[in-house]
Design an enzyme around this catalytic site. Sequence first.
Site, short mmCIF file in Angstrom:
data_model
loop_
_atom_site.label_atom_id
_atom_site.label_comp_id
_atom_site.label_asym_id
_atom_site.label_seq_id
_atom_site.Cartn_x
_atom_site.Cartn_y
_atom_site.Cartn_z
N TYR A 52 0.84 -1.20 0.00
CA TYR A 52 0.00 0.00 0.00
C TYR A 52 0.87 1.25 0.00
O TYR A 52 1.82 1.33 0.75
CB TYR A 52 -0.92 0.02 1.24
N GLU A 54 -0.55 4.83 -0.63
CA GLU A 54 -1.33 6.04 -0.94
C GLU A 54 -0.45 7.28 -0.79
O GLU A 54 0.33 7.39 0.14
CB GLU A 54 -2.53 6.15 0.01
N ASP A 197 -6.49 13.12 -25.68
CA ASP A 197 -6.59 11.74 -25.19
C ASP A 197 -5.94 10.86 -26.25
O ASP A 197 -6.55 10.55 -27.28
CB ASP A 197 -8.06 11.38 -24.97
N THR A 223 -3.77 5.65 -22.18
CA THR A 223 -3.64 4.32 -21.59
C THR A 223 -2.21 3.87 -21.83
O THR A 223 -1.49 4.43 -22.66
CB THR A 223 -4.59 3.31 -22.26
N LYS A 226 -2.24 0.06 -25.01
CA LYS A 226 -2.61 -0.05 -26.42
C LYS A 226 -1.33 -0.01 -27.27
O LYS A 226 -0.48 -0.86 -27.08
CB LYS A 226 -3.66 1.01 -26.76
N ARG A 232 -1.95 -2.90 -18.42
CA ARG A 232 -3.22 -2.17 -18.36
C ARG A 232 -3.09 -1.08 -17.31
O ARG A 232 -2.78 -1.35 -16.15
CB ARG A 232 -4.38 -3.09 -17.94
C1 PLP Z 1 -9.29 2.93 -24.53
C2 PLP Z 1 -9.62 4.36 -24.39
C3 PLP Z 1 -9.90 4.94 -23.14
C4 PLP Z 1 -10.19 4.14 -21.89
O1 PLP Z 1 -9.30 3.28 -21.43
P1 PLP Z 1 -9.70 2.11 -20.42
O2 PLP Z 1 -8.37 1.72 -19.91
O3 PLP Z 1 -10.41 1.07 -21.20
O4 PLP Z 1 -10.56 2.70 -19.35
C5 PLP Z 1 -10.05 6.32 -23.09
N1 PLP Z 1 -9.96 7.07 -24.19
C6 PLP Z 1 -9.75 6.54 -25.40
C7 PLP Z 1 -9.67 7.44 -26.58
C8 PLP Z 1 -9.58 5.17 -25.55
O5 PLP Z 1 -9.41 4.65 -26.76
#
Ligand code: PLP
Length: 415
Positions: A52, A54, A197, A223, A226, A232
């Site tokens: 932990y 925080e 994003d 993220t 990807k 993750r």
């Molecule tokens: C995949 C994605 C997210 C969210 O990610 P998670 O890890 O699935 O919550 C946010 N914004 C965009 C543009 C995405 O493609």
Amino acid sequence: MSTFLSRQDPELASLLNHELKRQQFSIELIPSENIVSPAVLEALGSVLTNKYSEGYPGARYYAGNAHIDEIERLAVSRAKALFGVDHVNIQPYSGSGANFAVYNALLEPGDTILAMGLPFGGHLTHGWKVSATGKYFRAVHYPTGKDGRIDYEMVAELALKEKPKLIVCGASAYPRMIDFKHFREIADSVHAYLMADIAHIAGLVVGGVHPSPVPYADVITTTLHKTLRGPRGAMIMCREELAAKIDKSIFPGLQGGPHNHVTAAAAVAFKEAATDEFRAYTQQVVTNASALAQTLIDSGFPLVSGGTDNHLMLLDLSEKSLTGKDAEDILADCSISTNKNMIPNDPRTPMNPSGIRIGTPLITSRGFTAKDSVTLGVVISSLLRTPESEEVRAWAKSEVRTLCEAHPIYGTLSY
Ligand SMILES: *Cc1c(COP(=O)(O)O)cnc(C)c1O
């Protein structure tokens, strides 16, 4: 091979082995998916899950964080160097939470967000109705133009009319480059924050095959799992002025203890992403997407916007007798994973839309070449053209098997 898991919980070990086999012998074309290196996997499965912590490095609410502090500092410094940003928060549990954390940091409930609509390629967390982001904030959405591309004039007009406090750029199903500079100009014209994003394209940005939002955006979310090929998880990057607000919004605003095993795995992934091999990988992702796209177009399957500049494409089936769901099922039957997706101005419904989304990040991590991508395009188009043919299906299954065997993954792994 006997593992702790197989001795203690053979039922679960067996499920993991089945999933491992599925990943080894299917072709994953879901553009948000990738495979991590064995080193990233090892860090994820480490003892760090026990701790932990925080708070932030040097300011924790629990004792015993000397090494955790070093690990988080290492991950953050690598991320800063990789993207060339002032500040990184590596603690968001996933992309959705990272986006909410940014809104929570910069907006008041009811403030206006301007973002790409979900049916045009945007993400749920860009203020879509069924997402909490659409419940607590007033979202206005822009469509793409008739050519399937962002119409920057339209976005500028909507911004002038709606006076958003924050403009989101970035998408989950958009096959073209995003002009961050243009978005900055629009944001400036209405004194709005600009959030990029880059969940889907982060790896491409690092590899230099997609322009970076860093000179233009106030805040960048991504993220890690990807195109960036990490565990993750997610991170938020920003200029120094916004750092305290962002950090407070994550903890104590929205989260408790950070997932330290993920932080460590992210540090490993960032080290990998800083190499020439990773640059070459991202170039190949785009090359493979172009090769696959051209093969599909040549086989009579039009793509939204007429092609792709990045890692993904959207097959437009609106003129065909089969739906996106049909196509997803036909391909899945031959161990090719894609996902059904709305296309711009889709005449059908979200659960049975007119498109499928296809991407090359994962197959490229396996070593698929442009030639393999062409083969794959021929397999996909043949299956979709004659879904009832047993002969085509048998041939497609053997092609899939051959491709997977030529590009093995996790060879020595078993649970
Ligand atoms: C995949 C994605 C997210 C969210 O990610 P998670 O890890 O699935 O919550 C946010 N914004 C965009 C543009 C995405 O493609």
